[in-house]
Design an enzyme around this catalytic site. Structure first.
Site, PDB file in Angstrom:
ATOM      1  CE  LYS A   1      -3.872   1.481   3.050  1.00 44.45           C
ATOM      2  NZ  LYS A   1      -4.605   1.086   4.283  1.00 44.45           N
TER       3      LYS A   1
ATOM      4  CB  SER B   1      -8.017   2.901   3.323  1.00 45.07           C
ATOM      5  OG  SER B   1      -7.097   2.333   4.249  1.00 45.07           O
TER       6      SER B   1
ATOM      7  CB  SER C   1      -7.928  -0.110   6.061  1.00 46.82           C
ATOM      8  OG  SER C   1      -8.743   1.009   5.955  1.00 46.82           O
TER       9      SER C   1
HETATM   10  N1  GLN Z   1     -12.874   2.777   7.155  1.00 46.36           N
HETATM   11  C1  GLN Z   1     -12.216   3.161   8.361  1.00 46.36           C
HETATM   12  C2  GLN Z   1     -12.008   4.659   8.376  1.00 46.36           C
HETATM   13  O1  GLN Z   1     -12.296   5.280   7.387  1.00 46.36           O
HETATM   14  C3  GLN Z   1     -10.930   2.417   8.551  1.00 46.36           C
HETATM   15  C4  GLN Z   1      -9.775   2.998   7.844  1.00 46.36           C
HETATM   16  C5  GLN Z   1      -8.519   2.193   8.057  1.00 46.36           C
HETATM   17  O2  GLN Z   1      -8.556   1.123   8.654  1.00 46.36           O
HETATM   18  N2  GLN Z   1      -7.421   2.746   7.597  1.00 46.36           N
HETATM   19  O3  GLN Z   1     -11.576   5.199   9.353  1.00 46.36           O
END
Ligand code: GLN
Length: 479
Positions: free
Chosen positions: A78, A153, A177
């Site tokens: 990532k 994400s 994520s």
């Molecule tokens: N969807 C969650 C958020 O927007 C988790 C994001 C993540 O784990 N980086 O905070």
């Protein structure tokens, strides 16, 4: 759709026996990246470096030199992992030209074992999101239906694995994520216990929640990667002592039966807001576990409904603090033509941060401000402590807790972008594990309406090995 790569141990045997060259693996990876550009999963490609490294590995092997456990095997990270070969953008305009001065520990550990980083994957900018639509650069598409999101994400990493751009990828999980895109794309996503994997060299989102973990096509591969990247790192003071025994399931005497295991299910919590077919799939899996001898226990975590609200206070609070370093002076985007320092800061940050980052900075600053700290931030921390106590209580009754990874199926691109609250609701099932620091895994479970759906398993803190063992049994026995 997957299966274009053998397992990591098969690849290792092929490379080390000289039957398959590291160069051919890297070429295969790069060809897949180039042929599947329309999914917009990849931000940058490490082509020349990767091929040169592969050549060196092939040479070592032909000389009979010792090579690492992942020699010649390509992987993708990532783009919020710092890398010295490629830019590190976090998919944000703020860092679009940022060249990191050092590299993430997790990548260094993989490279030490001979793995070759071939590319960096798209994400929601700074990892804020659940769909990869918040990337400042492009929207990644779900390979099962290009009009839908891949989850987020770590959407780029999940798409990269399912499309065979590499046999595995790294992601980060602050509130789901890794697991959520794994569920939406039909791959395995592993969130380790908090602190088990170093976050040195990872762009910080919310430091008390962030973890690093793998996305793979099977549980054995996830266990091998965890074995390589986990452990104390002097560059990350939050790292914890790992098990002395290997996490690699192919090296240990593992659990062989589900019989007598106590499996918890949060029936009450599943009543609201979960797609009925997803719920049905969970109950089907639970019935299978029961028929194989597991004892199913209906558990309750009384404060669980508060986990999402608590997350969306604590997480932005930490984000607002972590993002304050991007002032345009030290690194990141900056504008030149400003009259004074204040204007300099504000114009750099206005351009560099997208809508979601700004939203979280505002919420975070608000809940931390002196007038509201007690009402919001402190309360959320109290909820967090309650959740920790309740989950510890639950794990006195059961060995594992199972449930859905996400309450909904992969949704349409654009469907939730105008309504942040709806987007946040998709994290309903995943944030608990981050708030309490426990390990959790999303396993590909079923296709519903031709879209992949994951099954989540959570285990007590630091019982990563047990969780992987159980996940392997589910993978083998529940199809
Ligand atoms: N969807 C969650 C958020 O927007 C988790 C994001 C993540 O784990 N980086 O905070």
């Amino acid at each position: 759709m997957i299966k274009s790569w053998p397992s990591l141990s098969e690849l290792r045997d092929q490379v080390q026996s000289g039957n398959v060259s590291a160069v051919s693996l890297v070429e295969k990876s790069i060809a897949a990246i180039e042929n599947k550009k329309q999914y917009q999963a990849i931000i940058s490609v490490n082509k020349e470096n990767a091929i040169n490294t592969a050549k060196m590995i092939d040479k070592k092997i032909s000389n009979g030199d010792k090579v690492g456990r992942l020699a010649g095997i390509p992987f993708i990270v990532k783009d919020n992992f710092l890398t010295t070969n490629l830019m590190t953008t976090a998919a944000s305009n703020m860092l679009k030209d940022f060249k990191a001065p050092y590299q993430a520990t997790a990548i260094n550990l993989l490279e030490k074992e001979g793995a070759i980083m071939v590319a960096k994957a798209n994400l929601d900018a700074f990892a804020h999101g659940a769909s990869t639509e918040n990337s400042d650069f492009m929207v990644t598409k779900n390979p099962f239906d290009e009009t839908r999101v891949p989850g987020g994400s770590s959407g780029g990493s999940a798409v990269a694995v399912i499309l065979g751009m590499a046999p595995f990828a790294l992601g980060t999980d602050t509130g789901g994520s890794i697991r959520m895109p794994a569920s939406f794309c039909g791959v395995v996503g592993y969130k380790p216990s908090y602190g088990l994997v170093s976050r040195s060299g990872v762009v910080a989102m919310a430091s008390s929640l962030d973890v690093v973990g793998p996305l793979t096509s099977n549980v054995n591969d996830a266990s091998l990667i965890l074995d390589i990247i986990s452990g104390i790192d002097s560059l990350d003071s939050t790292t914890i002592v790992r098990d002395t025994e290997s996490y690699d399931l192919q090296l240990i005497n593992k659990m062989t039966t589900i019989k007598d295991l106590k499996i918890g299910i949060l029936t009450d919590f599943l009543k609201n807001g979960v797609d009925s077919k997803i719920k049905q799939n969970v109950f089907n899996n639970v019935t299978r576990l029961k028929s194989m001898g597991a004892q199913i226990v209906d558990i309750s975590i009384p404060s669980i409904a508060l986990s999402l609200p608590a997350y969306y206070i604590i997480c932005p609070a930490e984000i607002s603090s972590n993002l304050s370093r991007y002032d345009g002076l030290r690194y990141g985007y900056h504008t030149n033509k400003t009259k004074n320092l204040e204007e300099y800061y504000s114009s750099s940050r206005s351009y560099g941060f997208g809508k979601e980052a700004k939203r979280r900075i505002m919420i975070g600053t608000y809940v931390l401000s002196s007038g509201y700290y007690d009402a919001y931030y402190k309360k959320a921390q109290q909820v967090r402590t309650k959740l920790i106590n309740e989950i510890n209580g639950a794990f006195k009754q059961v060995d594992f807790i199972v449930g859905p990874t996400t309450p909904i199926l992969p949704f349409k691109i654009g469907e939730k972008t105008m309504d942040p609250l709806q987007m946040y609701l998709s994290d309903l099932m995943t944030v608990l594990a981050n708030l309490v620091g426990i390990p959790a895994i999303s396993l590909p479970s079923k296709m519903i309406n031709n879209l992949p759906v994951g099954f989540q398993v959570m285990a007590p803190q630091k019982s990563d090995k047990k969780l992987l063992e159980f996940a392997k049994l589910i993978e083998d026995k529940i199809k």
